[in-house]
Write an enzyme that holds these catalytic residues in place. Structure first.
Site, PDB file in Angstrom:
ATOM      1  N   GLU A  45       0.976  -1.287   0.065  1.00  0.00           N
ATOM      2  CA  GLU A  45       0.089  -0.011   0.073  1.00  0.00           C
ATOM      3  C   GLU A  45       0.817   1.199   0.101  1.00  0.00           C
ATOM      4  O   GLU A  45       1.590   1.438   1.131  1.00  0.00           O
ATOM      5  CB  GLU A  45      -0.788  -0.105   1.217  1.00  0.00           C
ATOM      6  CG  GLU A  45      -1.932  -1.368   1.241  1.00  0.00           C
ATOM      7  CD  GLU A  45      -2.878  -1.234   0.260  1.00  0.00           C
ATOM      8  OE1 GLU A  45      -3.080   0.095  -0.147  1.00  0.00           O
ATOM      9  OE2 GLU A  45      -3.539  -2.202   0.113  1.00  0.00           O
ATOM     10  N   CYS A  62      -2.164   9.058   2.588  1.00  0.00           N
ATOM     11  CA  CYS A  62      -2.062   8.537   0.934  1.00  0.00           C
ATOM     12  C   CYS A  62      -2.975   8.833   0.118  1.00  0.00           C
ATOM     13  O   CYS A  62      -3.009   8.796  -0.867  1.00  0.00           O
ATOM     14  CB  CYS A  62      -1.666   7.072   1.306  1.00  0.00           C
ATOM     15  SG  CYS A  62      -2.916   6.110   2.320  1.00  0.00           S
ATOM     16  N   GLU A 100       4.542  13.157  -4.666  1.00  0.00           N
ATOM     17  CA  GLU A 100       3.501  12.946  -3.338  1.00  0.00           C
ATOM     18  C   GLU A 100       4.203  14.037  -2.317  1.00  0.00           C
ATOM     19  O   GLU A 100       5.316  13.951  -1.997  1.00  0.00           O
ATOM     20  CB  GLU A 100       3.503  11.570  -2.892  1.00  0.00           C
ATOM     21  CG  GLU A 100       2.582  11.539  -1.604  1.00  0.00           C
ATOM     22  CD  GLU A 100       2.710  10.188  -1.164  1.00  0.00           C
ATOM     23  OE1 GLU A 100       3.678   9.724  -0.993  1.00  0.00           O
ATOM     24  OE2 GLU A 100       1.440   9.700  -0.658  1.00  0.00           O
TER      25      GLU A 100
HETATM   26  P1  NAD Z   1       8.317   4.816   4.607  1.00  0.00           P
HETATM   27  O1  NAD Z   1       8.479   4.020   3.354  1.00  0.00           O
HETATM   28  O2  NAD Z   1       9.497   5.641   4.547  1.00  0.00           O
HETATM   29  O3  NAD Z   1       8.392   3.826   5.809  1.00  0.00           O
HETATM   30  C1  NAD Z   1       7.349   2.966   5.898  1.00  0.00           C
HETATM   31  C2  NAD Z   1       8.008   1.714   6.971  1.00  0.00           C
HETATM   32  O4  NAD Z   1       9.005   0.953   6.156  1.00  0.00           O
HETATM   33  C3  NAD Z   1       8.443   2.176   8.387  1.00  0.00           C
HETATM   34  O5  NAD Z   1       8.079   1.317   9.373  1.00  0.00           O
HETATM   35  C4  NAD Z   1       9.860   2.072   8.005  1.00  0.00           C
HETATM   36  O6  NAD Z   1      10.806   1.924   9.190  1.00  0.00           O
HETATM   37  C5  NAD Z   1       9.853   0.917   7.250  1.00  0.00           C
HETATM   38  N1  NAD Z   1      11.110   0.767   6.081  1.00  0.00           N
HETATM   39  C6  NAD Z   1      11.890   1.664   5.805  1.00  0.00           C
HETATM   40  N2  NAD Z   1      12.973   1.162   4.977  1.00  0.00           N
HETATM   41  C7  NAD Z   1      12.937   0.031   4.926  1.00  0.00           C
HETATM   42  C8  NAD Z   1      13.737  -0.963   4.370  1.00  0.00           C
HETATM   43  N3  NAD Z   1      14.422  -1.019   3.545  1.00  0.00           N
HETATM   44  N4  NAD Z   1      12.809  -2.320   4.267  1.00  0.00           N
HETATM   45  C9  NAD Z   1      11.584  -2.640   5.141  1.00  0.00           C
HETATM   46  N5  NAD Z   1      11.169  -1.460   5.768  1.00  0.00           N
HETATM   47  C10 NAD Z   1      11.562  -0.382   5.708  1.00  0.00           C
HETATM   48  O7  NAD Z   1       7.012   5.520   4.691  1.00  0.00           O
HETATM   49  P2  NAD Z   1       6.513   6.611   5.794  1.00  0.00           P
HETATM   50  O8  NAD Z   1       7.367   7.917   5.559  1.00  0.00           O
HETATM   51  O9  NAD Z   1       6.578   5.939   7.102  1.00  0.00           O
HETATM   52  O10 NAD Z   1       5.097   6.805   5.238  1.00  0.00           O
HETATM   53  C11 NAD Z   1       4.558   7.532   4.526  1.00  0.00           C
HETATM   54  C12 NAD Z   1       4.409   7.076   3.179  1.00  0.00           C
HETATM   55  O11 NAD Z   1       3.460   5.980   3.202  1.00  0.00           O
HETATM   56  C13 NAD Z   1       3.866   7.659   2.008  1.00  0.00           C
HETATM   57  O12 NAD Z   1       4.233   7.793   0.942  1.00  0.00           O
HETATM   58  C14 NAD Z   1       2.270   7.359   1.989  1.00  0.00           C
HETATM   59  O13 NAD Z   1       1.535   7.775   0.789  1.00  0.00           O
HETATM   60  C15 NAD Z   1       2.539   5.973   2.112  1.00  0.00           C
HETATM   61  N6  NAD Z   1       1.083   5.393   2.809  1.00  0.00           N
HETATM   62  C16 NAD Z   1       0.506   4.602   1.931  1.00  0.00           C
HETATM   63  C17 NAD Z   1      -0.754   4.147   2.343  1.00  0.00           C
HETATM   64  C18 NAD Z   1      -1.677   3.276   1.555  1.00  0.00           C
HETATM   65  O14 NAD Z   1      -2.579   2.554   2.086  1.00  0.00           O
HETATM   66  N7  NAD Z   1      -1.532   3.097   0.362  1.00  0.00           N
HETATM   67  C19 NAD Z   1      -1.457   4.604   3.582  1.00  0.00           C
HETATM   68  C20 NAD Z   1      -0.451   5.341   4.540  1.00  0.00           C
HETATM   69  C21 NAD Z   1       0.860   5.730   4.143  1.00  0.00           C
END
Ligand code: NAD
Length: 467
Positions: free
Chosen positions: A227, A261, A354
């Protein structure tokens, strides 16, 4: 040591030990050990346990909502609504264990049935914008289907996940079924993605990290659901109820301070209604109350971190066409005012990337085809809205917009009982509704011969006999 901040004040609210890769391995081992027992718990008993967990969450919902607001800065009313959804999500999937039906398929020479079986240990990686809510969309169907789990919350917002683990244990969920590991994405998240004993990773986060998750999962052919990000369009035709569309557009992009998102961060308005729409939208933006999350009158809180605020501000350079600007408190806390950029084109950086903050691009369009072309001119495809009084046009446009979720004359995106997820680079798979269960089960096909021993049921054997 992990310092957890309150974004409304910048103060440290908690200091936690960070988990390491070894801690992730230990959590995976606990989940693996618990799996054979959990998958064989009678469906009615698994149902009862999940219902008990939903009730336990309900009993602690005010405590959880307060904690979520303290850790994210979101208005308390929003946190209460989110925790209510967590409770509803567990109640909804508590009904699933006895309804995971298979098929009976007509075949010759026997009976054919399918079973829906759990995957095993699932790794759940979630972001900071809706911490416990998004985790519940994964945990509830995963547990209902008989999987055990390891949840990794975002480093910035681990507090409600830690509470959840305690509540689940107290509610009688057996040891090892629910495991929470608080640690960095690069170490703990990546370990979940790469570990051979994890059968599936359900990830919510940015598209950039989603690509790494997909790549890492390839080594063990791990199941993944993703997601990811969005750049959703709010398409307003001149024949719409302009007052309603304009009055609700700010909340559709500035809700959760734009860190959503599903934020409708591009507003596409038919050229003939463009100026009227902006004038109608202006008071709704200027009247937004940005401030203390614990003041009941607050509409919008701060951004999650100082670093994130810098990123958001980079989309509003000195010469940006700021058409409307709301207010924000001065001083400590990561504040940013609601900002409307207009007119922009769909080629501008603020319309393509975004932003994940309270900045919206308003873009004119010529006609229906142009609206659809611009709405689809993005790598994303998560959510969106169409505003028109013409029912046939509403359905025509809804069919042609490439997005997983769409609302007509509404800005809603998410309901517990309906599927949610993205097209294109917004993701893979669906959460919520009955569809989520498909992503936490494997279909196994079983054929039972009903022919006697003297008859071979193998079609190739029969054809050899006939040859
Ligand atoms: P992010 O991708 O930086 O982090 C998300 C999660 O992934 C965190 O728990 C982080 O620690 C982990 N992570 C980071 N690097 C990783 C790796 N190499 N391997 C595995 N896990 C790793 O996102 P964010 O800044 O926490 O959230 C914002 C983003 O999330 C935005 O792009 C938003 O659109 C998206 N989002 C999407 C939805 C949806 O349902 N489509 C919902 C909410 C947020």
């Amino acid at each position: 040591m992990l310092e957890v901040l309150n974004p409304a004040t910048g103060e440290v609210v908690e200091r936690l030990d960070q988990a390491t890769e070894e801690d992730a391995d230990a959590a995976i081992a606990r989940a693996k050990e618990a799996f054979p027992k959990w998958r064989t718990v009678e469906p009615s008993d698994r149902s009862r346990l999940l219902r008990r967990l939903a009730d336990a969450l309900d009993a602690e919902k005010e405590n959880l909502a307060q904690l979520e607001s303290k850790n994210t800065g979101k208005p308390l009313g929003d946190s209460r609504g989110e925790i209510e959804m967590v409770v509803d999500t567990f109640h909804y999937y508590a009904g699933a264990p006895e309804r995971l039906l298979g098929d009976s398929i007509p075949v010759s020479g026997g009976v054919d049935v399918t079973f829906r079986e759990p995957l095993g240990v699932v790794g759940l990686i979630v972001p900071w914008n809706f911490p416990l809510t998004i985790a519940s969309w994964k945990m509830a169907p995963a547990l209902a289907a008989g999987n055990t789990l390891v949840l990794k919350p975002a480093e910035l917002t681990p507090l409600t996940a830690i509470e959840f683990e305690r509540i689940a244990r107290d509610a009688g969920i057996p040891e090892g079924v629910v495991n929470v590991v608080v640690g960095p994405g690069r170490a703990v998240g990546q370990r979940l993605v790469e570990h051979p004993d994890v059968a599936k990773v359900a990830f919510t986060g940015s598209t950039a990290v989603g690509k790494k998750v997909m790549e890492g999962a390839a080594a063990t052919i791990k199941r993944v659901t993703l997601e990811l990000g969005g750049k959703s369009a709010n398409v307003v035709f001149a024949d719409a109820d302009l007052e309603e569309a304009a009055a609700t557009a700010p909340a559709a992009v500035f809700g959760n301070a734009g860190q959503d998102c599903c934020a409708r961060s591009r507003i596409l308005v038919e050229k003939s209604a463009f100026d009227d729409f902006l004038s109608l939208m202006q008071p709704a933006v200027e009247n937004l109350r940005v401030g203390d999350p614990f003041d009941e009158a607050t509409d919008m809180g701060p951004l999650i971190s100082a670093e994130h605020r810098e990123g958001v501000a980079s989309y509003v350079p000195e010469d940006a066409p700021v058409a409307i600007k709301g207010s924000a408190p001065e001083g400590s806390g990561f504040w940013y005012p609601p900002t409307v950029l207009a007119p922009l084109t769909n080629e501008d950086r603020a319309a393509r990337e975004e932003i994940f903050g309270p900045v919206v691009a308003v873009i004119p369009f010529e006609d229906e085809d142009d609206a659809i072309r611009q709405a689809n001119d993005t790598i994303y495809g998560l959510s969106g809205s169409v505003w028109t009084r013409n029912g046939a046009r509403a359905l025509r446009v809804a069919h042609r917009i490439e997005t997983g979720v769409l609302s007509i004359n509404s800005n809603t995106s998410v309901r517990v009982a309906t599927p949610f997820g993205g097209m294109k680079q917004s993701g893979v798979g669906r959460e919520l509704g009955p569809h989520a269960l498909d992503y936490y089960t494997e279909v196994k096909n079983v054929y039972i011969s009903t022919e006697g021993e003297e008859h071979s049921s193998e079609p190739w054997a029969r054809s050899e006999e006939g040859a």
